[in-house]
Design an enzyme around this catalytic site. Structure first.
Site, short mmCIF file in Angstrom:
data_model
loop_
_atom_site.label_atom_id
_atom_site.label_comp_id
_atom_site.label_asym_id
_atom_site.label_seq_id
_atom_site.Cartn_x
_atom_site.Cartn_y
_atom_site.Cartn_z
N HIS A 216 45.42 45.23 35.27
CA HIS A 216 44.76 45.41 36.55
C HIS A 216 45.08 46.82 37.05
CE1 HIS A 216 44.11 44.84 40.93
NE2 HIS A 216 43.40 43.77 40.62
N ASP B 105 53.71 41.44 35.23
CA ASP B 105 52.79 41.10 36.32
C ASP B 105 52.36 39.65 36.14
OD1 ASP B 105 50.71 40.75 38.10
OD2 ASP B 105 49.54 42.46 37.42
N GLN C 214 48.41 36.39 37.70
CA GLN C 214 47.44 35.44 37.16
C GLN C 214 48.08 34.33 36.35
OE1 GLN C 214 44.23 35.37 37.85
NE2 GLN C 214 44.21 37.27 39.02
N LYS D 268 47.32 33.83 45.09
CA LYS D 268 46.82 33.39 43.79
C LYS D 268 47.40 32.03 43.40
CE LYS D 268 44.57 37.26 43.16
NZ LYS D 268 44.86 38.26 42.15
N CYS E 172 38.62 45.16 39.04
CA CYS E 172 39.76 46.09 39.12
C CYS E 172 40.47 46.19 37.78
CB CYS E 172 40.74 45.66 40.22
SG CYS E 172 40.04 45.72 41.87
#
Length: 644
Positions: free
Chosen positions: A357, A434, A437, A460, A598
């Site tokens: 991202h 990260d 997600q 999220k 993004c």
């Protein structure tokens, strides 16, 4: 967690079977067992699982004995994998290898034809026997949302200060005994190859799982469950009950029931989270850490209780390793502008992947521009999977940080973060993962992954917007300077010098987002009540169903066909711009994201500037997928083209 090609969770029995194609061959013509045999085998399979029992999806299947056709007779339409092994490591600013539209090997745009027997694109026998193919009733038939009951305590939500769950978590001793347990298993979409494997197991061809070759599996972190707890490992999952917990799903858009397939952008909030926010503002609203009065104590307990829940949820060693920020973007910026400025200098190298991202690219670009560091990029193959051999060649004694996503927001690729982190550590580098997600789709244990930093956003994972988390190993955080200055993060201030508080407070200057941190704690409580394993298993099968519905549609090109995926489906449709498809879906109440997500570098790797991205959550259903597929099918036939 051994992934199977069918779900053990009860799914409502369909009210009607999908219409069969007039030209479809009978099951026997495809070499399949008859419907009764499949139903019997599947029922036996699910009864043999922990917490098993016949799923309602199988209740209509006949249990009469029938001759069994060997699973090897099933045709396999899966194209051979094509690893783009020739792509070398990339440096930011260098040309990125592309695949032109329509010429991408390894994508699933070519529809299998040998097994299509009905409108679902799967054999009629499969549809009758497998729960992930059984269509649910129409969304309009779902029971209305039921308001949540009154809270049980006049002052505190049960277990708030100590971060206790609502009675569904494993005992503390059991959790301690299973920390840092990592398993590697093959993860695959439940297509024909997977079905053949499952049928082989049912027929007794394999009595024990075959060990996955070392280094080839993707890692999912899960606790080992003692045998005594196996029977209750996965409580019953009812998607309609889950849907009733989310009041916004009763909304209508353009006169149609809302179908929310934009979960990778943000998730909706259960009533429990909404109620918790209202309760905070009604009974606890105060600033924290600064007063002796009652409301300050309540607010502080709620805020710090949420920190403890986050620590437990991601497997941190201590709540002191959890820093509250606005979201994953601010979390990465915090690391870049504190630890990064302190430890990365001219000539040093930062490795990111092509899947990232923008939030995991831009802060490192800014840091590199300030310090003279260099960014290196891990390439991907034609399916959207990281090329680990190329990654290993990028590592050297100048590498200071490796920053990678655990799940791609644009493609859904699940990356082998435990292996990536281990290789980074061997090279003497730190690693940031990260998890924006991943945390809502799979169990995460930061100690098992051994990440130095882990970040995610609350919105999220069914929590409010404006709250996120930086996890960092305590010794690293203690050696890292604070990011901002102000109240709450100081121990003592004079005009000559300032003494800072310890971690995590030194990174939380000013008044934090107290209420939404409490809301994040409530969202974690909700996810743990449902069961992250339940969520992962249900979404896995729903993703497989959606893949099998979309892939055969003429003109559809799936972008990102990795063997290990979470709940994201990116695609383009020949003859239509992504925004046209998104607009047509919106007319039917279906919300998807159309654009570059993004994540422009990874889309350009496939010769694209934008895709249509349905992204799934555990409150979505097969019936909703059917609506999505029907709109795309109509567009593919040239009927009802979206207005530009």
């Amino acid at each position: 967690m051994t992934w199977r090609s069918t779900s053990t969770m009860p799914i409502p029995t369909p009210t009607a079977n999908p219409p069969a194609s007039a030209s479809a061959p009978p099951a026997s013509a495809a070499g399949l067992p008859d419907e009764a045999t499949l139903g019997q085998l599947a029922s036996e399979f699910f009864r043999a699982l922990p917490g098993g029992g016949t799923s309602p999806a199988f209740s209509a299947a006949s249990a009469s004995p029938a001759s069994q056709t060997p699973p090897s007779s099933l045709p396999d339409p899966t194209p051979a994998a094509s690893a783009d092994a020739g792509v070398s490591g990339l440096t930011l600013g260098e040309p990125v290898p592309r695949i032109q539209p329509g010429a991408a090997p390894g994508t699933a745009s070519a529809a299998p034809t040998t097994l299509v027997a009905n409108e679902l694109g799967v054999p009629e026998a499969y549809a009758a026997a497998l729960p992930f193919i059984a269509p649910l009733s129409s969304p309009t038939s779902l029971p209305p949302h039921a308001p949540a009951g009154a809270v049980s305590s006049p002052y505190y939500f049960l277990g708030e200060a100590t971060a206790l769950s609502s009675g569904h978590a494993a005992p503390a001793a059991e959790r301690r005994a299973t920390e840092n347990h990592v398993v590697a298993h093959p993860f695959e979409l439940p297509g024909d190859s997977a079905l053949r494997r499952v049928l082989g197991e049912l027929a007794g061809e394999r009595t024990a799982p075959t060990a996955h070759p070392a280094g080839t599996g993707y890692y999912f972190v899960e606790p080992a469950i003692p045998a005594a707890a196996a029977a209750t490992r996965f409580p019953a999952f009812d998607v309609n009950a889950v849907r009733r917990d989310f009041p916004i799903l009763a909304e209508r858009v353009n006169g149609k029931p809302l179908i929310w397939f934009d979960n990778a952008a943000t998730t909706h909030k259960p009533q429990a989270v909404i109620d918790r926010l209202a309760y905070f503002y009604t009974h606890e609203n105060s600033n924290i850490h600064r007063a002796a009065h009652e409301l300050a104590a309540r607010a502080t307990d709620a805020y710090e209780g949420a920190r403890s829940k986050v620590a437990r949820f991601i497997g941190a060693a201590s709540p002191d390793e959890v820093i509250f920020v606005r979201g994953a973007t601010e979390a990465i910026n915090l690391v870049a502008k504190t630890w990064g400025r302190q430890n990365i200098g001219e000539g040093d190298e930062i490795i990111v992947s092509l899947l990232e991202h923008h939030a995991n690219i831009v802060p490192w670009q800014q840091l590199a521009a300030e310090t003279g560091a260099r960014i290196r990029v891990i390439p991907v193959d034609d399916k959207g999977q990281l090329l680990l051999g190329e990654y290993q060649r990028l590592l050297n004694d100048r590498t200071k940080l490796v920053a990678v996503t655990q799940v791609s927001n644009a493609l859904g690729t699940v990356t082998p973060v435990a292996e990536i982190v281990e290789l980074a550590h061997r090279a003497g580098a730190k690693a940031l993962v990260d998890g924006a997600q991943s945390v809502s789709h799979m169990r995460v244990n930061v100690q098992a992954i051994d990440a130095d930093f882990f970040v995610f956003s609350g919105h999220k994972v069914f929590a409010p917007t404006g709250i996120g988390v930086v996890y960092g190993k305590r010794d690293i955080l203690e050696a890292t300077p604070p990011w901002q200055g102000g109240g709450n993060m100081i121990a003592d201030v004079t005009f000559e010098r300032t003494l800072y508080q310890g971690v995590p407070n030194k990174f939380e200057a000013g008044t934090g987002n107290i209420a939404d941190a409490v809301g994040l704690g409530a969202a974690i409580d909700y996810v743990e009540r449902v069961g992250i394993e339940n969520i992962a298993r249900y979404e896995h099968d729903l993703l497989a169903y959606a893949t099998q519905r979309l892939a055969p549609i003429p003109g559809v090109r799936l972008v990102g066909t990795a063997e290990h995926k979470a709940s994201v489906l990116s695609f383009v449709l020949a003859g239509y711009r992504p925004e046209e498809v998104g607009r047509a879906l919106n007319e039917e109440g279906v919300a998807v994201r159309s654009g570059h997500h993004c994540a422009q570098p990874i889309l350009r790797r496939f010769g694209l500037e934008a895709t249509v991205r349905p992204s799934l959550a555990f409150y979505n259903t097969c019936a909703e997928v059917d609506v999505l597929a029907s709109v795309v099918q109509r567009l593919a036939r040239g009927k009802g083209r979206a207005v530009v």
